[in-house]
Write an enzyme that holds these catalytic residues in place. Structure first.
Site, mmCIF file in Angstrom:
data_model
loop_
_atom_site.group_PDB
_atom_site.id
_atom_site.type_symbol
_atom_site.label_atom_id
_atom_site.label_comp_id
_atom_site.label_asym_id
_atom_site.label_seq_id
_atom_site.Cartn_x
_atom_site.Cartn_y
_atom_site.Cartn_z
ATOM 1 N N PRO A 177 11.131 -10.683 15.374
ATOM 2 C CA PRO A 177 12.159 -10.181 14.452
ATOM 3 C C PRO A 177 12.234 -10.433 13.286
ATOM 4 O O PRO A 177 12.869 -9.698 12.441
ATOM 5 C CB PRO A 177 13.088 -11.025 15.402
ATOM 6 N N GLY A 221 0.906 -1.280 -0.048
ATOM 7 C CA GLY A 221 0.047 -0.011 0.012
ATOM 8 C C GLY A 221 0.876 1.443 -0.021
ATOM 9 O O GLY A 221 0.623 2.079 -0.745
ATOM 10 N N PHE A 222 1.769 1.298 0.837
ATOM 11 C CA PHE A 222 2.679 2.434 1.015
ATOM 12 C C PHE A 222 2.122 3.728 1.186
ATOM 13 O O PHE A 222 2.489 4.825 1.032
ATOM 14 C CB PHE A 222 3.634 2.570 -0.191
ATOM 15 N N LYS A 254 7.398 0.804 19.399
ATOM 16 C CA LYS A 254 7.481 1.848 18.351
ATOM 17 C C LYS A 254 6.996 1.501 16.876
ATOM 18 O O LYS A 254 6.735 0.181 16.664
ATOM 19 C CB LYS A 254 8.640 2.545 18.416
ATOM 20 N N GLY A 264 0.973 -6.871 3.777
ATOM 21 C CA GLY A 264 2.494 -7.570 3.478
ATOM 22 C C GLY A 264 3.619 -7.572 4.636
ATOM 23 O O GLY A 264 4.539 -8.096 4.648
ATOM 24 N N ARG A 297 9.965 -2.275 21.607
ATOM 25 C CA ARG A 297 9.871 -3.677 21.582
ATOM 26 C C ARG A 297 9.655 -4.485 20.172
ATOM 27 O O ARG A 297 8.538 -3.813 19.315
ATOM 28 C CB ARG A 297 8.729 -4.296 22.633
ATOM 29 N N GLU A 343 8.409 2.481 8.295
ATOM 30 C CA GLU A 343 8.860 3.754 7.480
ATOM 31 C C GLU A 343 10.143 4.302 7.659
ATOM 32 O O GLU A 343 10.721 4.848 7.117
ATOM 33 C CB GLU A 343 7.857 4.806 7.539
#
Ligand SMILES: Cc1cc2nc3c(=O)[nH]c(=O)nc-3n(C[C@H](O)[C@H](O)[C@H](O)COP(=O)(O)OP(=O)(O)OC[C@H]3O[C@@H](n4cnc5c(N)ncnc54)[C@H](O)[C@@H]3O)c2cc1C
Ligand code: SF4
Lengths: 755, 348
Positions: A645, A250-251, A714, A479, A641, A718
């Protein structure tokens, strides 16, 4: 039509230990690689027709004629929707009900305000017939001269930039800072127009049932979409059922419902049948937002020792002729570097394009590449290593507000990434390093930052009689891995094993999860899930601890913990009872509870909340041909947190590749006369291909943030683009001694100055 | 649906008959033609699918040592043919530097030769373009033209030919075998593509109905195998057309250049054979000074057609690089980044 979107999970996802923090692979991965994940355009309800948009090839003027007869005569064409023939709307699409209701073209008039705007919609039995019908419309125009580019008109000060930020911010005494400075970097940079280019085009499959509407469409914000559609069609939001389980990216371009998507709904209404409308790649360059070009002048004054005395960052951006979105490019200078005086200011020029919108770190990305380049220039002017210069000007508190940071492990990011990269010993002067094959080698760095944003989101948690858990939230997986990360949080919040959880998402019939944007989705929905889970566990605990037949009787709410589908006494782990037992005794089929997540206004007023990072880049440049190749990227990020990963690595790597793309590749080329985009396709709108992506390393630095939200999350979506773009550009300077201030860096700028 | 006839002739003769009608067009793998049709740039009334024509998909070694490549051989198959790559390494490298793996798997030899320009105005149906519409004008001329031609262009058209494949081929005197209404004929590849002049719409020397059936590499072409390179500067490492490219093929004996072949891509409406440069090189000792002189000679007639003066300088440097690398010797295997400056040692 109902939507049951719980995914069947693979045995590989059986949890090991608690779920949060585990590198689980995507729960929807197998579906995706086997082609079973159903994206919006994969849907074919019975009786469906195809709609194709006819777009304008002029950027400004009016449509004076459309050959509707020819289009209708074409075999298979059902109807042609035009300004003269379309369903009534309940609301003017140009009405500005709220700042997020961006104006859209729904055939409300014959006016053309940008190239690629919809001017008609042809609906047919097949895609081919609709496509040909659209070509047969042979529009005629009354053309006006298009306004193109950053100098197209009088610049003005926008009312606000980004989402309600002031267009100008002043902190401290700019004049005093300028006087105090003994060294001044004063540079003007330009960044190009860019388009989101998500792999999946915007698509709409719309089915009306009376005044109920069922749609399959990719959305980063189903709640917002419902509201907008409800307003336009005059039906209650609850009548609109959006199904959006998967997005092919989407971005930002799918954050708000776009005009073409609404046209698909109108087409279905017009012909009284289900309709599918999918944008062609070229049609994605216009009506679905973009990143506007910017020209930014930045002045950084320092003393002789390299301590910043003033930052004055000014940005000119374009916006459309008919709406207001202003890329907050200069705001990048608010938070990163300590300075007694900081000014950021914006001005805007109206041009004949679609309205620019949120795209991959809107403002942060455009501002970051310029700020990080200018910091590099300032460090060089002072004869100081760029890392040392940044540490010298490290912001201990947020410079423009004076607020302490809720957490900021940027020093560790610098240190870890620099170490890993091998930054030490880098020559200060450019053009000093060559590899064994004679290529110029350059090392550059940039600081990454992105605000920790939260929206409003909700979730509903259920514990069923069989002891299994259900979590429902209308979240969005673009995604990035929401199906997985949010399910991990869900399992932990319910105290059940991962395989005992049903996670429902991707539908507007579920609790509104807000918008997947601003890198705030996991934080927002994660908090909602966390709270919903806690609330349902509290209900279970209440049932158990107040029932004398329970081994937990009298333990009190705070006296139990949920784990593995059981409640345990905190002070005596051996005393426990399963969820199933508790519900059976209470004679209940299930218990449920809701929870919501949103930013904590009190914490926000006290603390500045940002993710941070440091990116180091190596490039090689051919000394005669000027061909540039990035050869190494190392980033370290501190973003609170880490829920998963693997997903976080992907997000950060993807972000860093965007940064590389910004510095070296991406640009929409517009004809300055016609206002048409000349490279509206993936062959000529260059993004890096695999062969351009160098070996990359991403380090995540632990950060425990007690203030941002209950889970300490957080965002990671982006931030990767910030810092990276500048790092690559700075590496090009370090390799060549050439400072290119026009992005992307083009071969002619380098080759002609390589001497 | 945009209606057109689709025919799949069984023989070359049938194909020619079917394609001789006005509005007909040959269809090979369609990687170029179908894009043009979707964009409304080409609207053929009949597609003559040649992909099943028998016998055109072979690579044949002829008795005289020349090589005959059928027009339907796929770009990838040709590049990966071990003997071909050994004998004509710069051609294989050029092929592999073009497009993407998927496109190369589909694209045919004939289609590659006949692919149309990538001029954005040619693709943009709303723009004026003399190639699409003779006499309409050329919107590229005062438009976005940083990648347009610097050699052989006219006010009527400043487009370039995009093929990488053709660049080394034209240097090796490749011959195009054509079947048409009048029978079979041959044409040097150098004469296939036309410079725009007053008639930019006439892109090639083919007449209506003409079918390329094969490409031939003459016997001598193998003689350059030890000193041949293709170098292509582009805006990303793969899947991008050349900004400028050069193919250098040398025959070096006793420390002297006996024969030199040099061609440039991305500079003109045709693959550009630089004969003046070849003359400079012939008989000279291979060294940097002579390469620079050759480069100057190659670009002596160049002039910018817009914002592209840099291409003249860049082209000279690429010529020097290609010659330098060719003289140093063909690498044992085609580099992992074919055509990329980064596949070799930089600098002279
Ligand atoms: C995104 C993209 C990137 C690309 N990048 C590159 C690149 O970097 N370098 C490069 O060199 N190329 C590149 N190409 C072009 C590619 O090489 C061509 O599209 C391909 O070679 C065309 O072959 P085809 O068989 O698909 O031809 P088609 O598309 O079927 O035909 C192309 C033209 O040739 C004609 N034709 C085909 N066969 C014959 C014949 N036997 N006789 C007469 N006429 C014939 C057709 O009528 C048509 O006009 C790229 C293409 C795309 C789409
Ligand atoms: S350069 Fe040639 S192809 Fe391009 S617009 Fe002009 S005439 Fe057409």
């Amino acid at each position: 039509m109902t939507v049951e979107l719980s995914l069947t999970r693979d045995p590989a996802h059986i949890r090991h230990g608690s779920n949060i923090g585990q590198p689980m692979t995507r729960t929807d991965g197998v579906l995706k690689v086997t082609g079973k994940a159903r994206y919006a355009a994969d849907n074919h309800p019975a009786g469906m027709a195809y709609a194709v948009i006819a777009t304008s090839c002029i950027a400004r003027g009016r449509v004076t004629a459309l050959d509707v007869t020819a289009a209708k005569r074409h075999p298979g064409v059902i109807d042609v929707m035009t300004p003269a023939h379309k369903p009534e709307l309940a609301e003017d699409p140009d009405a500005k009900g709220n700042p997020f209701a961006f104006r859209m073209e729904l055939l409300q008039s014959d006016e053309v305000r940008y190239a690629n705007q919809a001017i008609a919609v042809v609906i047919a039995e097949t895609l081919e017939a609709a496509t040909e019908g659209a070509a047969l419309l042979s529009p005629r125009y009354q053309v006006e001269i298009a306004r193109v580019g950053l100098d197209a008109g009088e610049a003005y000060a926008p009312p606000v930039v980004g989402i309600g930020n002031p267009a100008e911010v002043r902190h401290g005494d700019i004049d005093a800072g300028m006087t105090a400075a003994t060294k001044l970097t004063d540079a003007t940079y330009q960044t190009p127009a860019q388009y989101h280019n998500a792999m999946e085009p915007h698509a709409m499959v719309a089915v009306w049932d009376g005044d109920r509407l069922f749609i399959d469409t990719p959305s980063q914000g189903m709640g917002f979409a419902q509201m907008r559609i409800a307003g336009l069609f005059g039906i209650p939001p609850a009548n609109i059922h959006i199904n959006s389980p998967f997005l092919g990216g989407g971005f930002g371009s799918k954050g708000l419902i776009s005009g073409p998507q609404v046209l698909g709904i109108m087409a279905a209404k017009l012909i009284g049948r289900p309709v599918k409308l999918v944008l062609r790649r070229s049609q994605m360059y216009g009506p679905v937002g973009h990143r506007p070009p910017t020209r930014q002048r930045i002045r950084i004054g320092t003393d002789d020792a390299g301590v910043i005395a003033v930052i004055n960052h000014e940005a000119r951006v374009t916006t459309s002729s008919f709406d207001d979105f202003y890329e907050p490019a200069a705001d990048a200078s608010h938070t990163l570097y300590a300075s007694p005086a900081i000014r950021t200011a914006h001005e805007a020029v109206r041009v004949d394009t679609g309205t620019p919108l949120f795209m991959r770190a809107p403002g942060e990305a455009t501002g970051s590449i310029v700020l990080e380049s200018a910091i590099d220039e300032a460090a060089f002017a002072c004869g100081i290593d760029p890392l040392e210069f940044r540490l010298k000007n490290y912001a201990e508190v947020e410079p423009t507000t004076g607020k302490p940071f809720s957490s900021k492990a940027l020093r560790q990011c610098y240190a870890r990434a620099a170490e890993r990269f091998g930054w030490a010993g880098r020559p200060l002067q450019p053009k000093q390093m060559r590899d064994e094959n004679g290529f110029l080698v350059g090392w550059g760095m940039g600081t990454a930052t992105f605000p920790a944003i939260m929206f409003q989101g909700n979730a509903r948690a259920v514990i069923r009689a069989d002891g299994k858990g259900v979590m429902e939230t209308g979240a969005h997986d673009m995604g990035q891995g929401a199906w997985t990360a949010l399910a991990q949080i869900s399992a932990d919040s319910l105290g059940v094993d991962f395989d005992q959880l049903t996670f429902r998402s991707g539908s507007s019939d579920l609790p509104d999860a807000g918008i997947a944007g601003g890198s705030g989705h996991t934080a927002t929905v994660g908090a909602a899930i966390h709270n919903a889970g806690a609330a349902v566990i509290a209900k279970l605990a209440e049932l158990a601890t107040t029932d004398e037949r329970s081994p937990l009787f009298g333990a009190g709410n705070a006296g139990v913990v949920a784990r593995g589908g059981r409640l345990h006494r905190r002070d005596d782990d051996a005393r426990s009872e399963s969820y199933a037992e508790i519900l059976a005794r209470a004679g209940l089929a299930e218990v449920d509870a809701t929870g919501s997540g949103a930013a904590d206004a009190a914490a926000q007023s006290q603390y500045a909340m940002h993710a941070h990072g440091a990116v180091f880049a190596e490039v090689k440049v051919d000394p005669e041909l000027g061909q540039i190749r990035a050869t190494r990227l190392v980033g370290a990020f501190a973003a609170g947190r880490i829920i998963n990963p693997l997903m976080v690595q992907s997000q950060l790597r993807g972000g860093m590749i965007w940064g590389l793309s910004f510095a070296l590749h991406e640009e929409a080329v517009m004809d300055h006369r016609s206002g048409r985009i000349l490279n509206a396709n993936l062959a000529e709108y260059h993004v890096p291909v695999n062969a351009d992506v160098p070996p990359m390393e991403v380090i995540t630095v632990d950060e425990h943030d007690p203030h941002v939200n209950p889970l300490g999350i957080k965002g990671v979506g982006e931030i990767g683009i910030t810092g990276s773009a500048g790092a690559v550009a700075n590496a090009v300077f370090h390799a060549t001694g050439i400072r290119v201030r026009n992005f992307p860096i083009k071969i002619e700028e380098v080759v002609m100055r390589l001497g | 649906m945009m209606n057109f006839d689709y025919v799949r002739p069984a023989s070359v003769a049938d194909a020619i008959a079917a394609a001789s009608e006005k509005g007909a067009s040959y269809l090979a793998s369609g990687t170029n033609l179908l894009d043009l049709m979707k964009g409304g740039v080409s609207r053929p009334s009949r597609l003559v699918d040649v992909t099943r024509l028998p016998g055109l998909d072979r690579i044949e070694r002829l008795a005289d040592g020349s090589l005959r490549i059928g027009a339907l051989v796929r770009n990838a198959d040709l590049a990966h043919d071990a003997e071909f790559a050994r004998n004509y390494p710069a051609v294989a490298e050029a092929l592999l530097s073009g497009a993407s793996a998927q496109l190369r798997n589909a694209a045919t030899v004939g289609g590659n030769l006949m692919q149309r320009t990538r001029c954005a105005y040619f693709y943009d149906a709303g723009s004026a373009c003399n190639r699409r519409w003779p006499g309409a004008g050329c919107d590229a001329l005062k438009g976005e033209n940083r990648l347009h031609a610097v050699l052989g262009w006219s006010e009527g058209c400043i487009a370039t030919h995009p093929s990488d494949f053709c660049v080394p081929l034209v240097g090796l005197d490749a011959i195009v075998e054509i079947e048409g209404k009048g029978g079979r004929r041959e044409l040097p590849l150098e004469a296939l593509h036309r410079l725009p002049g007053e008639t930019p719409e006439r892109e090639t020397a083919l007449e209506r109905g003409d079918l390329i059936v094969a490409l031939r590499l003459p016997t001598e072409a193998k003689g350059f195998a030890r000193h041949a390179r293709y170098i292509k500067v582009r805006e990303r490492t793969s899947y991008a057309f050349a900004v400028v490219s050069a193919a250098a093929s040398l025959r070096i004996e006793d420390g002297r250049i006996r024969d030199a072949r040099l061609a440039l891509g991305g500079v003109a409406a045709k693959p550009w054979r630089a004969r003046e440069a070849e003359q400079v090189l012939a008989g000279a000792a291979p060294d940097a000074a002579v390469y620079r002189e050759a480069a100057r000679a190659a670009l002596s007639g160049a002039k910018p057609s817009g914002d592209n003066a840099f291409k003249i300088e860049l082209a000279q440097r690429i010529v020097v690089r290609a010659l330098t690398l060719a003289a140093r010797g063909t690498p044992d295997r085609i580099p992992a980044l074919p055509g990329s400056p980064f596949s070799s040692v930089a600098g002279a």
